[in-house]
Design an enzyme around this catalytic site. Sequence first.
Site, PDB file in Angstrom:
ATOM      1  N   LYS A  16      42.817  39.805  47.214  1.00  0.00           N
ATOM      2  CA  LYS A  16      43.109  39.626  48.551  1.00  0.00           C
ATOM      3  C   LYS A  16      42.336  38.817  49.426  1.00  0.00           C
ATOM      4  O   LYS A  16      42.673  37.971  50.054  1.00  0.00           O
ATOM      5  CB  LYS A  16      43.509  41.193  48.985  1.00  0.00           C
ATOM      6  CG  LYS A  16      44.446  41.999  48.309  1.00  0.00           C
ATOM      7  CD  LYS A  16      44.602  43.289  49.005  1.00  0.00           C
ATOM      8  CE  LYS A  16      43.466  44.420  49.225  1.00  0.00           C
ATOM      9  NZ  LYS A  16      43.154  44.678  47.846  1.00  0.00           N
ATOM     10  N   ARG A 130      31.601  41.074  39.835  1.00  0.00           N
ATOM     11  CA  ARG A 130      31.773  40.679  41.424  1.00  0.00           C
ATOM     12  C   ARG A 130      30.170  40.743  42.188  1.00  0.00           C
ATOM     13  O   ARG A 130      29.700  41.704  41.981  1.00  0.00           O
ATOM     14  CB  ARG A 130      32.598  41.087  42.097  1.00  0.00           C
ATOM     15  CG  ARG A 130      32.568  40.866  43.726  1.00  0.00           C
ATOM     16  CD  ARG A 130      33.829  40.720  44.571  1.00  0.00           C
ATOM     17  NE  ARG A 130      34.315  42.345  44.780  1.00  0.00           N
ATOM     18  CZ  ARG A 130      35.417  43.064  45.351  1.00  0.00           C
ATOM     19  NH1 ARG A 130      36.219  41.982  45.721  1.00  0.00           N
ATOM     20  NH2 ARG A 130      35.552  44.076  45.671  1.00  0.00           N
TER      21      ARG A 130
END
Length: 217
Positions: A16, A130
């Site tokens: 997103k 990440r």
Amino acid sequence: MKSLNIILMGPPGAGKGTQAKKLIAKFDIPHISTGDMFREAMKEGTPLGKLAQKYINDGHLVPDDVTIGLVKERLSKDDCAKGFLLDGFPRTIPQADALEEISKEIGRKISHVINIDTPVEELVRRICGRRVCKVCGAPFHIINIPPKKEGICDICGGELVQRPDDNEEALLVRLDHYNKQTAPLLEYYQNKGLLTTFDGSSSADLTPKLIAFLEGK
Ligand code: ADP
Ligand code: ZN
């Protein structure tokens, strides 16, 4: 072109944030990310930040009243008069109901709800690898998007760190909240005729599709 009052939805790790940054640059509308707003408040140590921290680091949702108040204030700012992109809000039915009210008040109806669908195995792989820049917030991935120099941001030279909620334990809690509280919103927006779902397994391919879709092509 139709006015762009967009909601970007999808499980944690669907991309997103990455898509949001590209879309706001293309369409010149503000990016309203509740996650970013909470992280900013935590960094600054404000009362909101201290409260949010208790929930976020373990993967829980920040209570609805707090989150709704924050978004209401943000959507009332002048820059939202040209449209906006909501990223990570709403995440519960009460938040979606509150957004209905707010959008009536500010006279901007939601125009598009984009759902980025991504398989769970891929979410785990993305989130656990990440890394984000402590200074400018730029996202990296140890395998998919490695920085030129390990642990250092390509853009500003800042230190790359793992978000406290980007570990397997907190991720399972986040996915559970997503399945129980956020996934029902897909039907909510489907019923309003606003939902469009895209395949999020490849981030590079997705951006042009989203842009074409929003341009009405
Ligand atoms: P992700 O989609 O990767 O989980 P976000 O940056 O959108 O990341 O959100 C991080 C965390 O911030 C969430 O796990 C949650 O604790 C909190 N948060 C963000 N948006 C909301 C929201 N709309 N309602 C409640 N909590 C939220
Ligand atoms: Zn940086």
